[in-house]
Design a protein around this motif. Sequence first.
Motif, mmCIF file in Angstrom:
data_model
loop_
_atom_site.group_PDB
_atom_site.id
_atom_site.type_symbol
_atom_site.label_atom_id
_atom_site.label_comp_id
_atom_site.label_asym_id
_atom_site.label_seq_id
_atom_site.Cartn_x
_atom_site.Cartn_y
_atom_site.Cartn_z
ATOM 1 N N THR A 87 0.831 -1.204 0.000
ATOM 2 C CA THR A 87 0.000 0.000 0.000
ATOM 3 C C THR A 87 0.869 1.260 0.000
ATOM 4 O O THR A 87 0.607 2.198 -0.762
ATOM 5 C CB THR A 87 -0.932 0.005 1.230
ATOM 6 N N GLU A 88 1.894 1.267 0.846
ATOM 7 C CA GLU A 88 2.768 2.443 0.902
ATOM 8 C C GLU A 88 3.482 2.671 -0.425
ATOM 9 O O GLU A 88 3.598 3.808 -0.896
ATOM 10 C CB GLU A 88 3.794 2.302 2.034
ATOM 11 N N CYS A 89 3.917 1.606 -1.064
ATOM 12 C CA CYS A 89 4.605 1.730 -2.350
ATOM 13 C C CYS A 89 3.662 2.287 -3.423
ATOM 14 O O CYS A 89 4.044 3.158 -4.210
ATOM 15 C CB CYS A 89 5.152 0.369 -2.773
ATOM 16 N N CYS A 90 2.437 1.791 -3.433
ATOM 17 C CA CYS A 90 1.463 2.297 -4.410
ATOM 18 C C CYS A 90 1.136 3.771 -4.166
ATOM 19 O O CYS A 90 1.049 4.557 -5.113
ATOM 20 C CB CYS A 90 0.194 1.462 -4.374
ATOM 21 N N ILE A 91 0.967 4.143 -2.913
ATOM 22 C CA ILE A 91 0.681 5.542 -2.581
ATOM 23 C C ILE A 91 1.863 6.425 -2.975
ATOM 24 O O ILE A 91 1.686 7.497 -3.554
ATOM 25 C CB ILE A 91 0.357 5.696 -1.074
ATOM 26 N N PHE A 126 -3.410 2.252 13.558
ATOM 27 C CA PHE A 126 -2.265 1.885 12.732
ATOM 28 C C PHE A 126 -1.655 3.127 12.085
ATOM 29 O O PHE A 126 -0.438 3.202 11.909
ATOM 30 C CB PHE A 126 -2.673 0.860 11.667
ATOM 31 N N ALA A 127 -2.472 4.114 11.747
ATOM 32 C CA ALA A 127 -1.942 5.371 11.182
ATOM 33 C C ALA A 127 -1.078 6.085 12.218
ATOM 34 O O ALA A 127 0.001 6.588 11.891
ATOM 35 C CB ALA A 127 -3.079 6.270 10.727
ATOM 36 N N ALA A 128 -1.549 6.129 13.474
ATOM 37 C CA ALA A 128 -0.768 6.775 14.534
ATOM 38 C C ALA A 128 0.541 6.030 14.777
ATOM 39 O O ALA A 128 1.606 6.642 14.926
ATOM 40 C CB ALA A 128 -1.581 6.845 15.822
ATOM 41 N N PHE A 129 0.463 4.697 14.797
ATOM 42 C CA PHE A 129 1.670 3.892 14.983
ATOM 43 C C PHE A 129 2.648 4.107 13.827
ATOM 44 O O PHE A 129 3.852 4.283 14.040
ATOM 45 C CB PHE A 129 1.284 2.414 15.092
ATOM 46 N N ALA A 155 3.433 11.380 5.044
ATOM 47 C CA ALA A 155 2.024 11.152 4.712
ATOM 48 C C ALA A 155 1.800 9.786 4.063
ATOM 49 O O ALA A 155 0.754 9.160 4.275
ATOM 50 C CB ALA A 155 1.513 12.258 3.794
ATOM 51 N N ASN A 156 2.763 9.289 3.289
ATOM 52 C CA ASN A 156 2.614 7.977 2.657
ATOM 53 C C ASN A 156 2.442 6.887 3.704
ATOM 54 O O ASN A 156 1.569 6.038 3.589
ATOM 55 C CB ASN A 156 3.834 7.659 1.785
ATOM 56 N N GLY A 157 3.293 6.906 4.723
ATOM 57 C CA GLY A 157 3.212 5.899 5.780
ATOM 58 C C GLY A 157 1.934 6.009 6.590
ATOM 59 O O GLY A 157 1.343 4.995 6.975
ATOM 60 N N VAL A 158 1.505 7.242 6.839
ATOM 61 C CA VAL A 158 0.272 7.441 7.609
ATOM 62 C C VAL A 158 -0.935 6.921 6.822
ATOM 63 O O VAL A 158 -1.785 6.201 7.372
ATOM 64 C CB VAL A 158 0.097 8.928 7.994
ATOM 65 N N MET A 159 -0.998 7.248 5.540
ATOM 66 C CA MET A 159 -2.118 6.756 4.714
ATOM 67 C C MET A 159 -2.068 5.235 4.575
ATOM 68 O O MET A 159 -3.104 4.565 4.672
ATOM 69 C CB MET A 159 -2.082 7.422 3.335
ATOM 70 N N THR A 172 -4.079 -0.105 5.957
ATOM 71 C CA THR A 172 -3.734 -1.424 6.493
ATOM 72 C C THR A 172 -4.556 -1.743 7.735
ATOM 73 O O THR A 172 -5.136 -2.823 7.847
ATOM 74 C CB THR A 172 -2.228 -1.501 6.816
ATOM 75 N N GLY A 173 -4.585 -0.813 8.683
ATOM 76 C CA GLY A 173 -5.363 -1.026 9.897
ATOM 77 C C GLY A 173 -6.833 -1.216 9.617
ATOM 78 O O GLY A 173 -7.502 -2.069 10.217
#
Length: 176
Positions: free
Chosen positions: A115-119, A158-161, A129-133, A138-139
């Motif tokens: 997901t992060e790679c696609c974003i 999961f976004a906060a983590f 922002a990529n990791g948060v999204m 994911t969560g």
Amino acid sequence: MNGPLSNPGGINGHPNMGVADEQTMAAVKAMSAVMESCPGKTAVSGVMGFALGGAFGLFMASMSYDTPLSTNPTAATIQSLPLRQQIKQGFKDLGTRSLSSAKNFGKVGAIFSGTECCIEGFRAKNDLANGVMAGCITGGVLAAPAGPQAALVGCAGFAAFSAAIDSYMRRPSDGD
């Protein structure tokens, strides 16, 4: 004639060293291409998550030696079995828990990384922002079977983590 075969002595006196160096560079380029692709990152993250989850599950299962064999309160505990059955059941439980943990870690790693790679590819940026999204997606996906409220909480958690981990990893080191 130029190239690795033009020097009969090869590099440092080794006749095949130039050819081996070209093969090594080709392998490095191929691995780099795989690791820069979203499917490659997803697969590697899933496999590494599976391995880490298996090790973590093995450790955690080995620490819970006094748990009952089932959730039924009338069922026999492992201490009431003969030693040979205790050992057999213990190893069976160890394997079951390790496999379960490995699958979960692998799934989380693959979903998050893909997901992060696609974003990142879609946004053409590499930022927090990529990791948060990706964490939110994911969560949410992992908690969705429990309902929309659980998906929302999973997304936020999961976004906060992900934000905490990513911001820690992106901070400048002491040497900079």
